[in-house]
Every structure is written in structure tokens, then in C-alpha cells.
Design an enzyme around this catalytic site. Structure first.
Site, short mmCIF file in Angstrom:
data_model
loop_
_atom_site.label_atom_id
_atom_site.label_comp_id
_atom_site.label_asym_id
_atom_site.label_seq_id
_atom_site.Cartn_x
_atom_site.Cartn_y
_atom_site.Cartn_z
CB CYS A 122 -1.37 4.41 -4.71
SG CYS A 122 0.07 3.31 -4.57
CB CYS A 123 -5.76 1.41 -5.12
SG CYS A 123 -5.41 1.00 -3.39
CB CYS A 205 0.21 -2.49 -0.12
SG CYS A 205 -0.22 -2.90 -1.83
CB CYS A 208 -2.07 0.84 2.59
SG CYS A 208 -1.35 2.02 1.44
CB CYS A 231 -8.06 -1.81 -3.20
SG CYS A 231 -8.84 -3.28 -3.88
#
Length: 236
Positions: A122-123, A205, A208, A231
Site C-alpha cells: 500500500c505504501c 495515514c 495505519c 513507509c
């Protein structure tokens, strides 16, 4: 223009000479803009360190390029702070960098709530790829890393060869403590993310990030349910 250090012609001896010639954070910032000019980018997450750096940069280069990695998953408080900063520093070139995939497209291709199942991926999609594009036309970038933040950051120098993005990474605040950051914010009456007052020293985010644990680790609230601690922007 000063003679620039670049990734492709990096020389450890020359880099060390430049580092040793810089006495403090303001000299680092002045050197950076005198050396790289418009080819310098500040990637800002608008945390407490970011607010300090923007104020310092504005004293040197009022039209500096600031990029924010807008994952579409940030806290509403973060977006509100950025608007405040735009109003306080109207000449800055603040740009929002979006991922190629919308959240809906990411869900279709990778499954829903990827941040919970595979936060590294995702990062990569929502942060690393956009920054790679932003730095493609730049020679160097500024980061708010501080040595005190974590063991992984303890050896960061003012000027670093960045293997991740094939660039030069400049970190003016490496010697600042958390107390130094807040002393500067308070003395200069700077706006800041209100989440800092709710136990979030490090803010990423919304999906997270939780308040930090009482461990002395300012990043303990990031990816708290995973072994992940970064990240991926700063380390391979």
C-alpha cells in the site's frame, strides 16, 4: 550556484567536506537552495518537523517547491493544517501528489483494505511511486528526519546519498530533539496538527496510525499491528 553533489557523481570525501563546512541547520538550508535552486524539492508530511522546516525554508526561499504525498487516507486534521499553511505562507509552491490508482481502483486490483493486509504494498503504491515521479526531475530533496526519532535514523547526515530514489537527500534537522521542535513551534506561534495534542507524535495515514505507546519511541503508533516501522521513503 555552488558545485553540486549529485547521485551519479557522488564522492564520499567531497560530501564529508561539505558536511563539515556546514555549522548548523540554517547553513544547510541556505547551501541546499544555493546549490540546487529549482532542482530541489521538499517532501513534507506536515508533521511537527515539517512545520518547522517550512518556516525555516520560507526565510531562505519563499517560492520553494513543497510536495505532499496525498494518499487519500490522511486524517482530516492533516488536510486542515495544510490549508492553514497555504494561508500563512502564500508564496510557497505546495503540490499534492496523488497515486496513479484511486482507492477504488486499488481495491479492485489488490483487494479491499490493502493497508491492513499488506501495508508495504500500500505504501509503495500510494507513497513511494508518487515520490519517485516527483524526484525524477529533481537533483536533491529535503527531509525532516531527526536522529532521535529511531535507531534506523540515528546515523543520518546533513547530506546523504539516497540509494532509494537515486538522489541526494538533505536533512537539516538531524540534531534537533523533540523538545527543540516544540520550543520552536511555540516561540514562533506556528500552526500544527492538533493530533499532536492527542498523543500522536508521528502522524501518517488514518488507517495505519494510532497514539504512540508509552515507550519513548515516537513512531510506535505507526503500523502498530505490524512489524513495519517505516513507509519505505527513507530506507530500502
Amino acid at each position: 550556484m555552488n558545485e553540486a553533489l549529485s547521485y551519479n557523481t557522488w564522492n564520499d570525501r567531497k560530501a564529508q567536506e561539505v558536511i563539515e563546512s556546514l555549522k548548523d541547520y540554517m547553513e544547510v538550508i541556505k547551501w541546499a537552495y544555493a546549490t540546487y535552486g529549482e532542482k530541489l524539492v521538499y517532501a513534507c508530511s506536515f508533521g511537527a518537523e515539517g512545520i518547522v522546516l517550512i518556516d525555516l525554508i520560507y526565510k531562505v526561499e519563499k517560492h520553494a517547491k513543497i510536495v505532499f504525498l496525498d494518499t487519500d487516507l490522511h486524517f482530516k486534521e492533516t488536510y486542515r493544517l495544510i490549508q492553514q499553511m497555504k494561508e500563512k505562507y502564500p508564496l510557497l509552491n505546495i503540490q499534492f501528489l496523488k497515486p496513479e490508482l484511486t482507492l477504488e481502483e486499488q481495491s479492485e486490483q489488490c483487494g479491499e483494505e490493502l493497508w491492513h493486509r499488506d501495508p508495504n504494498r500500500c505504501c509503495y503504491i500510494r507513497k513511494i511511486q508518487p515520490l519517485e515521479k516527483a524526484l525524477a526531475g529533481a537533483e536533491a530533496w529535503i527531509s525532516g528526519l531527526r536522529r532521535e526519532q529511531s535507531p534506523a535514523r540515528a546515523k543520518t547526515e546533513y547530506i546523504n546519498k539516497d540509494e532509494k530514489f537515486k538522489s541526494v537527500k538533505i536533512c537539516p534537522l538531524i540534531q534537533w530533539t523533540w523538545e527543540d521542535i516544540w520550543t520552536y513551534i511555540n516561540l514562533n506561534d506556528l500552526p500544527y496538527n492538533e493530533l499532536h495534542d492527542r498523543g500522536y507524535p508521528s502522524i501518517g495515514c488514518e488507517m495505519c496510525t494510532v497514539p504512540a505507546a508509552e515507550t519513548g519511541d515516537s513512531r510506535s503508533g505507526r503500523w502498530a499491528k505490524h512489524t513495519k516501522t517505516e513507509c519505505g521513503l527513507h530506507f530500502r
